[in-house]
Design an enzyme around this catalytic site. Structure first.
Site, PDB file in Angstrom:
ATOM      1  CD  GLU A 143      -2.607   1.312   2.601  1.00 26.75           C
ATOM      2  OE1 GLU A 143      -3.632   2.017   2.616  1.00 26.75           O
ATOM      3  OE2 GLU A 143      -2.218   0.654   3.597  1.00 26.75           O
ATOM      4  CD  GLU A 240      -6.797   1.824   6.881  1.00 26.29           C
ATOM      5  OE1 GLU A 240      -6.055   1.180   7.646  1.00 26.29           O
ATOM      6  OE2 GLU A 240      -6.463   2.130   5.722  1.00 26.29           O
TER       7      GLU A 240
END
EC number: 5.3.1.35
Length: 260
Positions: A143, A240
């Site tokens: 990520e 998130e």
């Protein structure tokens, strides 16, 4: 149609961790994700998932000593043995919990570090992780993370993440595309999704700039969800974000997508 996974590390903090599964299911979520499962037995987590009809979308491999400030080991020369241990443990948990995605964090790199050496270490470690995960049908994710929230993090840009995956050359190594991080680092989120969709293995969302609900801030998420649908993305979208107040009270943005 977008499918959403509640991030239990950030959402439902009104509840004890093991009670967050039921709270998410009660609000209509059918999947969850979280940072780390290792404080709980894998069988207990699986029982919570099964009791609430939930799928585990992903979790992270252990990042080293989180309390001491470590944010991953994959790009840290000299920590290869530690890194390999985290992969073995993550795959053991995934085998019980049932998820087919594991996020591997790169780590924080000092400003004077030899970036070429760090990159070579990263490539070698990711190849190891992807090979180990392939035997279990698991995809490894990397990520790009913005340096405002995580100064010194090794991987920041989407194009670099895609290039690293291509260089490693493993079919089960993909990018975890967090729209929040992408917007902060480089913007042009819709075009990045269109360019990179073949190499994206998971998507996450949050409002920009304060990482609250996706209906707060500068990103037009209803439009981005349409883009994801048009591109044929059928994976989970991880929520998130940090709710501004109560988690359930802030889910007005989700209601149009439930039951569709």
């Amino acid at each position: 149609m977008p499918r959403f996974a509640a991030n239990l590390s950030m959402m439902y903090n009104e509840h004890a961790f093991l009670d967050r599964f039921a709270a998410a299911a009660a609000d209509g979520f059918r999947a969850v994700e979280f940072l780390f499962p290792y404080e709980h037995a894998a069988a207990e987590l699986r029982a919570r998932l099964d009791a609430n009809g939930l799928t585990q979308a992903l979790f992270n491999a252990a990042p080293g000593d989180w309390a001491a400030g470590e944010r991953g080991l994959a790009a840290l020369p000299g920590r290869e043995a530690d890194f390999r241990g985290t992969i073995g443990r993550a795959l053991e948990y995934a085998g019980v919990i049932g998820n087919d995605r594991i996020h591997v964090m790169a780590g924080l790199i000092p400003a004077d570090a030899d970036r070429a050496r760090c990159r070579a270490t990263y490539l070698e470690n990711l190849a190891f992780a992807a090979n180990a995960a392939a035997a279990q049908g698991v995809t490894v994710l990397i990520e790009p993370i913005n340096t405002r929230d995580m100064p010194g993090y090794f991987l920041n840009r989407q194009d670099d993440g895609q290039a690293i995956c291509k260089e490693v050359g493993a079919a089960n190594l993909k990018v975890q595309f967090d729209c929040y991080h992408c917007q902060i680092v480089e913007g042009d989120v819709a075009m990045k999704l269109k360019r990179d969709i073949a190499g994206i293995g998971h998507i996450q969302i949050a409002g920009v700039p304060e990482r609250h609900e996706p209906d707060v801030g500068e990103l037009n998420y209803p439009y981005l969800f349409e883009v994801m649908d048009t591109l044929g993305y059928d994976g989970w979208i991880g929520c998130e974000y940090r709710p501004r107040a109560g988690t359930s009270a802030g889910l007005g943005w989700l209601k149009p997508y439930l039951g569709r």
